[in-house]
Design an enzyme around this catalytic site. Structure first.
Site, PDB file in Angstrom:
ATOM      1  N   PRO A  80      47.410 -27.846 -23.512  1.00 33.04           N
ATOM      2  CG  PRO A  80      45.488 -26.310 -23.075  1.00 33.04           C
ATOM      3  CD  PRO A  80      45.891 -27.733 -22.608  1.00 33.04           C
ATOM      4  CB  CYS A  81      51.237 -27.018 -27.166  1.00 41.61           C
ATOM      5  SG  CYS A  81      49.892 -27.862 -27.870  1.00 41.61           S
ATOM      6  CD  GLN A  82      46.774 -22.878 -27.288  1.00 39.97           C
ATOM      7  OE1 GLN A  82      47.213 -23.775 -26.362  1.00 39.97           O
ATOM      8  NE2 GLN A  82      45.513 -22.725 -27.599  1.00 39.97           N
ATOM      9  CB  SER A  85      53.615 -23.287 -29.470  1.00 43.63           C
ATOM     10  OG  SER A  85      53.599 -22.191 -30.319  1.00 43.63           O
TER      11      SER A  85
END
Length: 334
Positions: A80-82, A85
């Protein structure tokens, strides 16, 4: 030559996996915690184990036993990059999803693959002036087993009719005495007419009347700046005062150019990706083609679920290009 194996965590709808499978890799396990993505993975890979759960719940000891005979070739994931980001709140590692990176490090340590690969947003390179990326790489370097190299690749350089940048981080086990080289860019760049010209009709959302009336006024390749001034003001609202500049708003794509990055929802207020010729959002099959999925690939769930899965996916041909470079490296060591 034995077949090369991979495991993918946070696999989403399976774009990266499909690129690897098309290049001859065999998936041992695909994992995602989104039930719609898992259904899509099962639908397209009925013979593969799909684990629908958080990657933190994978039983590593049990998994490791499965590789007694032969080491795992590639462990990969769009971890996950949330939290990394650019759009997010930039909480980085402190965020729970940020901790998944640390769990991935643990998986790499325990499963000891020949290669690990992380796919992430390009924004990770500049986030906190590069500090977050340094932290992540540092965690892998502590294992003292891998040579790590990373690069931002644009899918359009690899047979994808879309400008879409992704960060690819590759760790090559020190037992492999070879340099990994990222794939060379193709000289021919695909544009939308290469993938949309003969595209069959498929499901898709439509604009409401008000949006339709506005989008109809925009020429191929144009955006909100092509609207009459009074409409610019009413359509952009507050963004108009802030000098606009956002060329993705009320954007109609251009057949002679690659698409802008495909979005997870074709119906946001802003930005848009209107079909180059028809006044409507891209249909499911069109979106999938722009992401280089074959027409036979089935996405499951509601219409908005399908759009989301396609929008979040790694373009298949980008996965294929990376897989090709990795397979060369792995074949050299046998």
């Amino acid at each position: 030559i034995m077949t090369k194996t991979f495991i993918e965590v946070c696999a989403g709808a399976g774009g990266l996996s499909l690129g690897f499978i098309e290049k001859g890799f065999t998936p041992l396990l695909l994992n995602d915690n989104d039930k719609h993505c898992c259904k899509t993975l099962k639908e397209n890979h009925p013979d593969v184990t799909v684990l629908c759960d958080s990657m933190t719940n994978i039983n590593l000891t049990k998994l490791k036993k499965a590789f007694k005979k032969k080491p795992l070739d590639v462990l990969m994931g769009g971890v996950p990059c949330q939290s990394f980001s650019q759009a997010g709140k930039r909480k980085g590692i402190k965020d729970d999803r940020g901790k998944l990176i640390l769990h991935f490090v643990k998986m790499v340590d325990k499963l000891n693959p020949n290669i690990f690969l992380i796919e992430n947003v390009a924004g990770l390179v500049t986030l906190n002036k590069g500090e977050t990326l340094k932290l992540v790489i540092n965690e892998f370097e502590k294992l003292n087993k891998y040579k790590i190299i990373y690069k931002v690749l644009n899918a359009n350089d690899y047979n994808v009719a879309q400008n879409r940048k992704r960060l690819i981080i590759v760790g090559v086990h020190k037992r492999i005495n070879k340099e990994f080289k990222f794939p060379k860019e193709n000289s021919k760049k695909l544009v939308l007419k290469d993938v949309l010209t003969d595209c069959p009709e498929s499901d898709g959302q439509l604009y409401n009347q008000k949006k339709y009336d506005i989008m109809k006024l925009i020429p191929e390749g144009g955006c909100w700046v092509d609207l009459p001034e009074d409409l610019q003001k009413s359509y952009l609202g507050k963004s108009y005062e802030s000098g606009g500049g956002k060329r993705g708003i009320a954007k109609r794509l251009d057949m002679k150019k690659p698409s802008l990055t495909i979005l997870c929802s074709p119906q946001q207020k802003q930005p848009q990706r209107c079909h180059p010729i028809h006044t409507r959002p891209l249909q499911i099959l069109e979106s999938a083609r722009i992401q280089s999925f074959p027409d036979t690939y089935k996405f499951t769930g509601s219409l908005s679920q399908k759009y989301k899965q396609i929008g979040n996916a790694v373009p298949v041909n980008l996965g294929y290009a990376v897989a090709r470079s990795l397979i060369r490296l792995l074949n050299d060591i046998e």
